[in-house]
Design a protein around this motif. Sequence first.
Motif, PDB file in Angstrom:
ATOM      1  N   PHE A 100      -1.883  -7.652  -9.234  1.00 32.76           N
ATOM      2  CA  PHE A 100      -0.502  -8.087  -9.007  1.00 32.76           C
ATOM      3  C   PHE A 100       0.045  -8.756 -10.258  1.00 32.76           C
ATOM      4  O   PHE A 100      -0.613  -9.566 -10.895  1.00 32.76           O
ATOM      5  N   GLY A 101       1.256  -8.394 -10.583  1.00 32.91           N
ATOM      6  CA  GLY A 101       1.850  -8.659 -11.889  1.00 32.91           C
ATOM      7  C   GLY A 101       2.061  -7.365 -12.636  1.00 32.91           C
ATOM      8  O   GLY A 101       2.892  -7.287 -13.548  1.00 32.91           O
ATOM      9  N   THR A 102       1.328  -6.322 -12.227  1.00 31.70           N
ATOM     10  CA  THR A 102       1.513  -4.974 -12.773  1.00 31.70           C
ATOM     11  C   THR A 102       1.717  -3.959 -11.652  1.00 31.70           C
ATOM     12  O   THR A 102       1.633  -2.753 -11.884  1.00 31.70           O
ATOM     13  N   GLU A 103       1.955  -4.435 -10.437  1.00 36.23           N
ATOM     14  CA  GLU A 103       2.038  -3.533  -9.283  1.00 36.23           C
ATOM     15  C   GLU A 103       3.284  -2.654  -9.356  1.00 36.23           C
ATOM     16  O   GLU A 103       4.313  -3.050  -9.916  1.00 36.23           O
ATOM     17  N   GLN A 104       3.149  -1.469  -8.795  1.00 35.19           N
ATOM     18  CA  GLN A 104       4.246  -0.511  -8.722  1.00 35.19           C
ATOM     19  C   GLN A 104       4.832  -0.551  -7.317  1.00 35.19           C
ATOM     20  O   GLN A 104       4.155  -0.221  -6.333  1.00 35.19           O
ATOM     21  N   ALA A 105       6.074  -0.971  -7.202  1.00 36.32           N
ATOM     22  CA  ALA A 105       6.681  -1.227  -5.900  1.00 36.32           C
ATOM     23  C   ALA A 105       6.604  -0.024  -4.951  1.00 36.32           C
ATOM     24  O   ALA A 105       6.265  -0.193  -3.764  1.00 36.32           O
ATOM     25  N   PRO A 106       6.884   1.201  -5.395  1.00 35.62           N
ATOM     26  CA  PRO A 106       6.785   2.327  -4.438  1.00 35.62           C
ATOM     27  C   PRO A 106       5.366   2.542  -3.917  1.00 35.62           C
ATOM     28  O   PRO A 106       5.184   2.940  -2.757  1.00 35.62           O
ATOM     29  N   VAL A 107       4.356   2.249  -4.753  1.00 35.90           N
ATOM     30  CA  VAL A 107       2.969   2.412  -4.325  1.00 35.90           C
ATOM     31  C   VAL A 107       2.603   1.310  -3.332  1.00 35.90           C
ATOM     32  O   VAL A 107       1.894   1.554  -2.351  1.00 35.90           O
ATOM     33  N   VAL A 108       3.078   0.104  -3.581  1.00 38.48           N
ATOM     34  CA  VAL A 108       2.864  -0.988  -2.627  1.00 38.48           C
ATOM     35  C   VAL A 108       3.425  -0.607  -1.264  1.00 38.48           C
ATOM     36  O   VAL A 108       2.755  -0.757  -0.229  1.00 38.48           O
ATOM     37  N   GLU A 109       4.646  -0.104  -1.241  1.00 39.66           N
ATOM     38  CA  GLU A 109       5.268   0.259   0.035  1.00 39.66           C
ATOM     39  C   GLU A 109       4.500   1.388   0.725  1.00 39.66           C
ATOM     40  O   GLU A 109       4.340   1.391   1.947  1.00 39.66           O
ATOM     41  N   ALA A 110       4.008   2.335  -0.062  1.00 34.88           N
ATOM     42  CA  ALA A 110       3.235   3.432   0.524  1.00 34.88           C
ATOM     43  C   ALA A 110       1.927   2.935   1.122  1.00 34.88           C
ATOM     44  O   ALA A 110       1.485   3.422   2.171  1.00 34.88           O
ATOM     45  N   LEU A 111       1.297   1.954   0.481  1.00 35.87           N
ATOM     46  CA  LEU A 111       0.043   1.422   1.011  1.00 35.87           C
ATOM     47  C   LEU A 111       0.289   0.597   2.273  1.00 35.87           C
ATOM     48  O   LEU A 111      -0.500   0.656   3.226  1.00 35.87           O
ATOM     49  N   VAL A 112       1.361  -0.149   2.297  1.00 39.64           N
ATOM     50  CA  VAL A 112       1.731  -0.857   3.531  1.00 39.64           C
ATOM     51  C   VAL A 112       1.954   0.141   4.664  1.00 39.64           C
ATOM     52  O   VAL A 112       1.493  -0.059   5.796  1.00 39.64           O
TER      53      VAL A 112
END
Length: 267
Positions: free
Chosen positions: A12-24
């Motif tokens: 975190f600090g380098t996370e990619q927002a679309p990938v975060v949403e996909a993992l959620v």
Amino acid sequence: MSLLLQVSDPHFGTEQAPVVEALVALAQACRPDVLVLSGDITQRARRAQFRAAAAFCARLGIPRQVVIPGNHDIPLFDLPTRLLSPYRWHRQAFGDELEPVLDTPDWLVIGVNTTRAYRHKHGEVSPWQVARVAERLAAARAGQLRIVVTHQPLDVPGPADEVDLARGHAQAAPAWVAAGADIVMGGHIHLPFVRPLSHRYAGLARRAWCVQAGTAVSHRVRGDLPHSVNLVHFTAGSTAARVERWDHDPAAGFRCAETFALTLDRG
């Protein structure tokens, strides 16, 4: 059947927002029972990065979790904190226990802190940790899938990654397998793979498996490898488990890319 989600190296600090949403979305669809977060939770061990990581874990909605630090979760440039309180923000976000243990009818998951404040990158397993984990494994309940989680790996697939093996791995892996470990799970090298531990360690007392995860949501992917996580399926008392590697597709979210059938020794 119970389900465990392994997420590693989100940085975190380098996370990619679309990938975060996909993992959620994946977690909400699959509804895992257990989350394993196998280190390098943050990029620079900053308070805001840990807060973002904790908020992400809350969004996953997984009732039980085992979270261990990685080398990036110790401050690199803040030397006073690194020397005097290296896990300060990790503890604030995820609790004081750096080596958590989860014990349920399906799962025995033992976290091992392989990071050291005096090391920049490399991890190690101490003789005391080898003995403590072996003792806990030997006391496992019948029918549990017994998993040991480290950050730095106890196995790597090729010569280029040998330097990243945790110090003490040659003592730890045989001792833990002999005591009952079915899986040794880790991250650090951003390279997902599943293979028998016997590929590296000859003469093991039992069959056991190495399960490594890639980076879950960070832009720090390795080469052309996609973001990935692992799902482990297990039913208490079974003589087999199933590991699925789920890769991120920018057009379709996380999708199952490969499945591994793990045979377990229950003699």
